[in-house]
Design a protein around this motif. Structure first.
Motif, PDB file in Angstrom:
ATOM      1  N   VAL A 131       5.852   6.022   2.012  1.00  0.00           N
ATOM      2  CA  VAL A 131       5.953   4.563   1.992  1.00  0.00           C
ATOM      3  C   VAL A 131       4.902   4.055   1.010  1.00  0.00           C
ATOM      4  CG1 VAL A 131       5.681   2.420   3.311  1.00  0.00           C
ATOM      5  CG2 VAL A 131       6.757   4.424   4.371  1.00  0.00           C
TER       6      VAL A 131
ATOM      7  N   VAL B  27       3.287   0.594  -0.919  1.00  0.00           N
ATOM      8  CA  VAL B  27       3.191  -0.861  -0.970  1.00  0.00           C
ATOM      9  C   VAL B  27       2.320  -1.235  -2.161  1.00  0.00           C
ATOM     10  CG1 VAL B  27       2.762  -2.950   0.359  1.00  0.00           C
ATOM     11  CG2 VAL B  27       3.168  -0.798   1.558  1.00  0.00           C
ATOM     12  N   TYR B  28       2.843  -2.104  -3.021  1.00  0.00           N
ATOM     13  CA  TYR B  28       2.085  -2.435  -4.236  1.00  0.00           C
ATOM     14  C   TYR B  28       1.663  -3.898  -4.249  1.00  0.00           C
ATOM     15  CZ  TYR B  28       6.288  -4.658  -6.036  1.00  0.00           C
ATOM     16  OH  TYR B  28       7.356  -5.493  -6.196  1.00  0.00           O
ATOM     17  N   ASP B  29       0.529  -4.116  -4.862  1.00  0.00           N
ATOM     18  CA  ASP B  29       0.025  -5.468  -5.111  1.00  0.00           C
ATOM     19  C   ASP B  29      -0.568  -5.424  -6.509  1.00  0.00           C
ATOM     20  OD1 ASP B  29      -1.043  -7.967  -5.149  1.00  0.00           O
ATOM     21  OD2 ASP B  29      -2.470  -7.642  -3.528  1.00  0.00           O
TER      22      ASP B  29
ATOM     23  N   SER C 256       7.564  -5.893  -1.534  1.00  0.00           N
ATOM     24  CA  SER C 256       6.593  -5.061  -2.247  1.00  0.00           C
ATOM     25  C   SER C 256       6.512  -3.651  -1.669  1.00  0.00           C
ATOM     26  CB  SER C 256       5.214  -5.715  -2.190  1.00  0.00           C
ATOM     27  OG  SER C 256       4.851  -5.939  -0.837  1.00  0.00           O
ATOM     28  N   VAL C 257       7.610  -3.184  -1.055  1.00  0.00           N
ATOM     29  CA  VAL C 257       7.594  -1.912  -0.321  1.00  0.00           C
ATOM     30  C   VAL C 257       8.713  -0.986  -0.790  1.00  0.00           C
ATOM     31  CG1 VAL C 257       7.539  -0.854   1.959  1.00  0.00           C
ATOM     32  CG2 VAL C 257       6.865  -3.248   1.688  1.00  0.00           C
TER      33      VAL C 257
ATOM     34  N   ILE D 168      -2.356  -0.179  -4.978  1.00  0.00           N
ATOM     35  CA  ILE D 168      -1.186   0.445  -4.344  1.00  0.00           C
ATOM     36  C   ILE D 168      -1.667   1.260  -3.153  1.00  0.00           C
ATOM     37  CG2 ILE D 168       0.579   2.242  -4.611  1.00  0.00           C
ATOM     38  CD1 ILE D 168       1.146   1.202  -7.383  1.00  0.00           C
ATOM     39  N   ARG D 169      -1.018   1.069  -2.015  1.00  0.00           N
ATOM     40  CA  ARG D 169      -1.343   1.800  -0.793  1.00  0.00           C
ATOM     41  C   ARG D 169      -0.163   2.721  -0.490  1.00  0.00           C
ATOM     42  NH1 ARG D 169      -5.326   3.655   2.450  1.00  0.00           N
ATOM     43  NH2 ARG D 169      -5.176   3.077   4.639  1.00  0.00           N
ATOM     44  N   ILE D 170      -0.456   3.999  -0.290  1.00  0.00           N
ATOM     45  CA  ILE D 170       0.604   4.976  -0.046  1.00  0.00           C
ATOM     46  C   ILE D 170       0.366   5.675   1.291  1.00  0.00           C
ATOM     47  CG2 ILE D 170       1.794   7.027  -0.918  1.00  0.00           C
ATOM     48  CD1 ILE D 170       0.818   6.326  -3.705  1.00  0.00           C
TER      49      ILE D 170
END
Lengths: 87, 87
Positions: B4, B6-8, B31-32, B60-62
């Motif tokens: 999964v 999620v980007y910012d 954003s996912v 970016i959180r993975i």
């Protein structure tokens, strides 16, 4: 359980949704919360959110695993999640 | 592995980041992205993203698990992820 919650809600409902999410989870990125919850806490969180969302417009995606040990996390770029800096 | 992401990212880099993510994953919310990747695909994805991000600004959180079977997912409100509707 370990919970990741990503929200995409209308701007006028964001403050309410954010307040509810922050009662149960930690903010980690612009629209992302994480945390460990009991089954009862999870039910309370989702029950509250269902009363706050416009179910025909807003969207929340939730991922659950039994334990955070089952999940590897990684940042690319800036590590966020300073709860003081939200809004 | 199940991923999964999620980007910012800054608006000017969103098209590039989205194009890269869509090569490897399915868009599920604003954003996912989600998807199953081999270790080689995961390395390719993150290596490419590192060249595209402004590492001092973007985030970016993975999340990774060994298998999608370890993850329960839930929608509250609108189910998104129609890949035709992105941007």
């Amino acid at each position: 359980m370990f919970v990741v919650l990503v929200y995409d809600t209308a701007a006028e409902r964001n403050p309410l949704v954010l307040r509810t999410c922050r009662k149960y989870l930690h903010w980690v990125q612009r629209s992302v919360f994480e945390g460990e919850l009991s089954a009862a806490q999870y039910r309370a969180l989702t029950t509250t959110l269902r009363t706050e969302l416009d179910m025909g417009y807003d969207s929340i995606r939730i991922y659950r695993t039994r334990s955070p040990q089952l999940v590897d996390t990684e940042w690319l770029g800036q590590e966020m999640g300073n709860q003081d800096s939200i809004l």
